[in-house]
Design a protein around this motif. Sequence first.
Motif, PDB file in Angstrom:
ATOM      1  N   ARG A  64     -35.504  30.753  65.757  1.00 20.64           N
ATOM      2  CA  ARG A  64     -36.666  31.186  66.054  1.00 20.64           C
ATOM      3  C   ARG A  64     -36.416  32.727  66.444  1.00 20.64           C
ATOM      4  O   ARG A  64     -36.239  33.154  67.456  1.00 20.64           O
ATOM      5  CB  ARG A  64     -37.281  30.307  67.061  1.00 20.64           C
ATOM      6  CG  ARG A  64     -37.686  28.724  66.566  1.00 20.64           C
ATOM      7  CD  ARG A  64     -38.445  28.327  67.354  1.00 20.64           C
ATOM      8  NE  ARG A  64     -38.496  26.841  67.255  1.00 20.64           N
ATOM      9  CZ  ARG A  64     -39.198  25.712  67.764  1.00 20.64           C
ATOM     10  NH1 ARG A  64     -39.360  25.957  69.129  1.00 20.64           N
ATOM     11  NH2 ARG A  64     -39.352  24.584  66.981  1.00 20.64           N
ATOM     12  N   PRO A  65     -37.441  33.061  65.220  1.00 22.14           N
ATOM     13  CA  PRO A  65     -38.025  34.551  65.453  1.00 22.14           C
ATOM     14  C   PRO A  65     -39.205  34.853  66.457  1.00 22.14           C
ATOM     15  O   PRO A  65     -39.966  33.780  66.597  1.00 22.14           O
ATOM     16  CB  PRO A  65     -38.261  35.422  64.644  1.00 22.14           C
ATOM     17  CG  PRO A  65     -37.558  34.350  63.484  1.00 22.14           C
ATOM     18  CD  PRO A  65     -37.717  32.972  63.984  1.00 22.14           C
ATOM     19  N   ASN A  66     -39.126  35.297  68.170  1.00 14.58           N
ATOM     20  CA  ASN A  66     -40.504  35.437  68.649  1.00 14.58           C
ATOM     21  C   ASN A  66     -40.622  37.058  68.605  1.00 14.58           C
ATOM     22  O   ASN A  66     -40.040  38.047  68.629  1.00 14.58           O
ATOM     23  CB  ASN A  66     -39.995  34.899  70.373  1.00 14.58           C
ATOM     24  CG  ASN A  66     -40.173  33.299  69.514  1.00 14.58           C
ATOM     25  OD1 ASN A  66     -41.603  32.866  69.145  1.00 14.58           O
ATOM     26  ND2 ASN A  66     -39.017  32.579  69.772  1.00 14.58           N
ATOM     27  N   THR A  67     -42.149  37.635  67.963  1.00 13.05           N
ATOM     28  CA  THR A  67     -42.816  38.493  68.855  1.00 13.05           C
ATOM     29  C   THR A  67     -42.664  39.065  70.248  1.00 13.05           C
ATOM     30  O   THR A  67     -43.318  37.897  70.814  1.00 13.05           O
ATOM     31  CB  THR A  67     -43.729  38.991  67.812  1.00 13.05           C
ATOM     32  OG1 THR A  67     -43.804  38.885  66.276  1.00 13.05           O
ATOM     33  CG2 THR A  67     -44.235  40.050  67.698  1.00 13.05           C
ATOM     34  N   TYR A  68     -42.373  40.279  70.531  1.00 12.32           N
ATOM     35  CA  TYR A  68     -42.380  40.858  72.224  1.00 12.32           C
ATOM     36  C   TYR A  68     -43.155  42.065  72.022  1.00 12.32           C
ATOM     37  O   TYR A  68     -42.502  42.996  71.423  1.00 12.32           O
ATOM     38  CB  TYR A  68     -41.368  40.753  73.086  1.00 12.32           C
ATOM     39  CG  TYR A  68     -41.086  39.003  73.543  1.00 12.32           C
ATOM     40  CD1 TYR A  68     -40.738  38.097  73.892  1.00 12.32           C
ATOM     41  CD2 TYR A  68     -40.005  38.577  72.449  1.00 12.32           C
ATOM     42  CE1 TYR A  68     -40.085  36.749  74.667  1.00 12.32           C
ATOM     43  CE2 TYR A  68     -38.848  37.495  72.185  1.00 12.32           C
ATOM     44  CZ  TYR A  68     -39.677  36.716  72.939  1.00 12.32           C
ATOM     45  OH  TYR A  68     -38.718  35.567  73.153  1.00 12.32           O
ATOM     46  N   ARG A  69     -44.002  42.104  73.150  1.00 13.65           N
ATOM     47  CA  ARG A  69     -44.487  43.215  73.448  1.00 13.65           C
ATOM     48  C   ARG A  69     -43.851  44.120  74.852  1.00 13.65           C
ATOM     49  O   ARG A  69     -43.231  43.174  75.081  1.00 13.65           O
ATOM     50  CB  ARG A  69     -46.645  43.583  73.921  1.00 13.65           C
ATOM     51  CG  ARG A  69     -47.012  44.151  74.733  1.00 13.65           C
ATOM     52  CD  ARG A  69     -46.959  45.300  74.341  1.00 13.65           C
ATOM     53  NE  ARG A  69     -47.473  45.524  72.601  1.00 13.65           N
ATOM     54  CZ  ARG A  69     -47.493  46.659  72.030  1.00 13.65           C
ATOM     55  NH1 ARG A  69     -46.794  47.386  71.841  1.00 13.65           N
ATOM     56  NH2 ARG A  69     -48.526  46.291  71.028  1.00 13.65           N
ATOM     57  N   VAL A  70     -42.832  44.666  74.432  1.00 12.56           N
ATOM     58  CA  VAL A  70     -42.364  45.807  75.502  1.00 12.56           C
ATOM     59  C   VAL A  70     -42.330  46.988  75.518  1.00 12.56           C
ATOM     60  O   VAL A  70     -43.313  47.526  75.307  1.00 12.56           O
ATOM     61  CB  VAL A  70     -40.560  45.729  74.305  1.00 12.56           C
ATOM     62  CG1 VAL A  70     -39.812  45.917  75.890  1.00 12.56           C
ATOM     63  CG2 VAL A  70     -40.291  44.885  73.991  1.00 12.56           C
ATOM     64  N   ILE A  71     -42.704  47.130  77.163  1.00 12.44           N
ATOM     65  CA  ILE A  71     -43.051  48.145  78.148  1.00 12.44           C
ATOM     66  C   ILE A  71     -41.720  48.628  78.407  1.00 12.44           C
ATOM     67  O   ILE A  71     -40.988  47.948  78.966  1.00 12.44           O
ATOM     68  CB  ILE A  71     -44.333  47.999  78.698  1.00 12.44           C
ATOM     69  CG1 ILE A  71     -45.375  47.496  78.394  1.00 12.44           C
ATOM     70  CG2 ILE A  71     -43.941  49.798  79.524  1.00 12.44           C
ATOM     71  CD1 ILE A  71     -46.024  47.430  79.489  1.00 12.44           C
ATOM     72  N   GLY A  72     -41.179  49.564  77.835  1.00  8.74           N
ATOM     73  CA  GLY A  72     -39.926  50.035  78.033  1.00  8.74           C
ATOM     74  C   GLY A  72     -39.601  51.315  78.286  1.00  8.74           C
ATOM     75  O   GLY A  72     -40.459  52.422  78.490  1.00  8.74           O
ATOM     76  N   SER A  73     -38.396  51.940  79.342  1.00 12.69           N
ATOM     77  CA  SER A  73     -38.715  54.029  79.584  1.00 12.69           C
ATOM     78  C   SER A  73     -36.601  53.242  79.586  1.00 12.69           C
ATOM     79  O   SER A  73     -35.895  52.985  80.129  1.00 12.69           O
ATOM     80  CB  SER A  73     -39.153  53.334  81.057  1.00 12.69           C
ATOM     81  OG  SER A  73     -38.418  54.696  81.208  1.00 12.69           O
ATOM     82  N   LEU A  74     -36.721  55.284  79.276  1.00 17.12           N
ATOM     83  CA  LEU A  74     -34.976  55.108  80.075  1.00 17.12           C
ATOM     84  C   LEU A  74     -34.981  55.062  81.019  1.00 17.12           C
ATOM     85  O   LEU A  74     -35.674  55.383  81.790  1.00 17.12           O
ATOM     86  CB  LEU A  74     -34.912  56.752  79.011  1.00 17.12           C
ATOM     87  CG  LEU A  74     -34.316  56.551  77.278  1.00 17.12           C
ATOM     88  CD1 LEU A  74     -34.039  57.926  77.063  1.00 17.12           C
ATOM     89  CD2 LEU A  74     -33.627  55.510  76.790  1.00 17.12           C
ATOM     90  N   LEU A  75     -33.606  54.882  81.055  1.00 13.49           N
ATOM     91  CA  LEU A  75     -32.460  55.269  82.765  1.00 13.49           C
ATOM     92  C   LEU A  75     -32.240  56.337  82.517  1.00 13.49           C
ATOM     93  O   LEU A  75     -31.364  56.917  81.717  1.00 13.49           O
ATOM     94  CB  LEU A  75     -32.318  54.021  83.352  1.00 13.49           C
ATOM     95  CG  LEU A  75     -32.906  52.548  83.303  1.00 13.49           C
ATOM     96  CD1 LEU A  75     -31.919  51.475  83.864  1.00 13.49           C
ATOM     97  CD2 LEU A  75     -34.027  52.284  84.733  1.00 13.49           C
ATOM     98  N   TYR A  76     -31.581  56.883  83.687  1.00 12.30           N
ATOM     99  CA  TYR A  76     -30.968  58.263  84.056  1.00 12.30           C
ATOM    100  C   TYR A  76     -29.846  58.421  84.927  1.00 12.30           C
ATOM    101  O   TYR A  76     -29.879  58.166  86.312  1.00 12.30           O
ATOM    102  CB  TYR A  76     -31.828  59.862  83.798  1.00 12.30           C
ATOM    103  CG  TYR A  76     -33.350  59.873  83.204  1.00 12.30           C
ATOM    104  CD1 TYR A  76     -32.918  60.354  81.684  1.00 12.30           C
ATOM    105  CD2 TYR A  76     -34.318  59.027  83.063  1.00 12.30           C
ATOM    106  CE1 TYR A  76     -33.841  60.960  81.271  1.00 12.30           C
ATOM    107  CE2 TYR A  76     -35.545  59.180  82.056  1.00 12.30           C
ATOM    108  CZ  TYR A  76     -34.921  60.048  81.363  1.00 12.30           C
ATOM    109  OH  TYR A  76     -35.954  60.418  79.993  1.00 12.30           O
ATOM    110  N   ASP A  77     -28.990  58.957  85.013  1.00  8.41           N
ATOM    111  CA  ASP A  77     -28.148  59.171  86.579  1.00  8.41           C
ATOM    112  C   ASP A  77     -28.492  60.081  87.478  1.00  8.41           C
ATOM    113  O   ASP A  77     -29.450  60.712  86.998  1.00  8.41           O
ATOM    114  CB  ASP A  77     -27.225  59.458  85.689  1.00  8.41           C
ATOM    115  CG  ASP A  77     -26.684  60.835  84.993  1.00  8.41           C
ATOM    116  OD1 ASP A  77     -27.555  61.460  84.976  1.00  8.41           O
ATOM    117  OD2 ASP A  77     -24.808  60.503  84.824  1.00  8.41           O
TER     118      ASP A  77
END
Lengths: 121, 628
Positions: free
Chosen positions: B217-230
């Motif tokens: 089943r496909p499901n739609t998500y609202r994503v709040i994302g960010s890159l991670l840095y070293d």
Amino acid sequence: MATIFIIDDEETIQFLYKEGLSLEGHKIIGTAHDGSKAIEDINKLKKYPDIIILDHRMPIKNGLDTLKEMKRYKIIAKSKILFITADPTVREEASKLGVTSFIQKPFSIIKLGKMISEIVK
Amino acid sequence: MSDKHTLTDFEEFFDTTPMSIIIVQDIHNIVYANRSFLTTTGYNFKDLEDITLIDLIHEDDRPIVQERMKILESGGKPDDSMQVRIVRKDDSVALSRIFAYDINFNDKPSRIIAGVNISAEPLIEQSSELVSSVLQTLTTHSELGFWVDDINDHTVFINDRMCEYLGYTLEEISTRSVTDFFHPDSQELYYQVLKERTEGHLTASSYELVLINKEGRPNTYRVIGSLLYDRFGSSIGSVGFFTNIEATKKLSLTVSVLNKYALFSRFKDLSTFWKNVLHDLSDIYYADGGMIFLDGEVLAKQGDFANNFNPQDILEDIAKKGENIIHCRGNCKHISKETNSAVISVLHLNQLPAGFILLSSNIENLFYPEDLDLILAFSSQISLNYEHHFLYLQSEEEREFVSVLLDILSHDFLNANTSVHGYLELLDQYVDSEDRERFKSYIKRSMSVVERSERILQTVQQLTKIQKERKTRKTVIVRPLLDNAIDVQKSMFYDKTVDVKVTTIKNLKVITGDLLQNVFENIINNGIKYTNDKEVQLDIECKVVQEEDEERVEIKFIDYGVGIPDEDKPLFFKRLSRGDNRFQSGSGLGLYMARVLINSYNGTIRFENRIQDDYTKGSAVIITLPRG
């Protein structure tokens, strides 16, 4: 006695005007089935008629459109128009174009003859 | 802060805050650093005596800082806040948001600078076990899905809620790339977002992703994302918080589709309308097949269906069971061999089951219970809209019909009455006269008007018949109707020789009503009447034409008569006064009624010149009707 031009698409009604109005002594100097032909014929007359009886409900060109063209040719200023309609909106528009006398069907042809005599008196 | 401060005013706060705080005098010199600063950067007080503020800044960020220093030197006031990379003693880098304010410290103008580390690097640099433990604690009870991946798209951390969303275990997820769980359209979007972030356009962003769960089943998500840095400022992966918005998304899309299709009249034809509806619904519910069946017709269809799939049987079955929606899971082979889940939602007309919307997919368990409610609500509403549309059209037709009847009564009858009344008045005037001819002529004219009134009544009756039968439909062969119409009309013109040449393919059929022959008669009648010659030639050509994706039959009546000027052509199909003889018809049906009839048969009627640009050479009346 008035000279009269009749514009009505029904031949039977035209004939009725001729017969009925002549009783009162009026003279029918022309008839036409539609507005365009009427204007063409009226412009050819030596003298403009005293009265033009104009029916509103006609095919091709109705009474209002004929009036507009008559105004352009200044016929309205020279002849008295008897406009036949029962529609108040059409009457209002016809008034703006300079028509002052209205009748509606059915009418008495005898009374109409007398009414015309009064108008041209 | 007040104007004069000593360290003791803030000592307790400075020692306990996780913010790194330094105080700088003469723009460059660091005169104080708190415990957090020393821990975070690795410097000690001795080191700070040998370096200035600019030495703490990553070389790429130094021009911005130097610019601010110049503003301070000239007595200006730079922004209080900025984002900058701080270089630690071990040369690692921490991205910080810093805030700077003017204070008076130890009786000297100073600037206090507070920094917050905004890179996730301190967590990542810890052992993965510790990181997992911290994140688990942070996110176990959260309604949000939480997912961290590395630069190779492998899962570094995923919380229980996210596992639950996907329906996979942590082990199953860990062995695969995160993008394996993405809908193909979302993979593209995801890489686009990553690219934008890496190029520095976005540090964090919010977007929508469609993920496929274990059941497919496909499901739609609202994503709040960010890159991670070293610690050196390089990207090492990304972090995202996921909210499942599938239900609200479907609700809003379903409502918007319903709004889009609320007005049927906006669409050129209903076939396109239903195809669009099916296409949009399939998109919302991820269906790969579907059908809309209504009033005995398949209005739209996509995908393959089983040979024995009969929509009428399905409808009758649903009606018998009294159900409004059927949800098929697993064994849906009666629809097609590829179908593993389907929803059939009933369309009602006049409160009776009259059709259905079917959505199908090869994914088992594609449809959620809330999907069924939405699809059912959609079906009910679109049925109502459809019904209202036809009620509206019907009321418009009735209105036109009433208007025509009123027109006849108020004009034609009024004229007839005026005439008869007038002639009776004249008879009264001449009753005692000797002029019998005049008397007779008035009576003759009166009778003629009365006869015409009778014909008007017949026309009214004919119109009433048209109004009643305009809804009936049948498939008829064109040729016999044409032959009958030609015979009837030839017999009416005994003073003319009429030759009619008919060209048609054999057994050509049209879908029409009972009065098509009357229309043919009317057109043939006009063709004969308006040919002044005693010998009349008419050609009738019948052929199949393609209009968009529909086959139609074109019947062309060509005459060699007086023709019709272009400006008069549209007038012929209008309801007009009886005075103009061209609009009369021996068959009792004028061209106005021919138009009304042909339109009610879903047909068209128009005039053309027989020879283009020369109306005097005769006319062609062209009718098109649906092919039977």
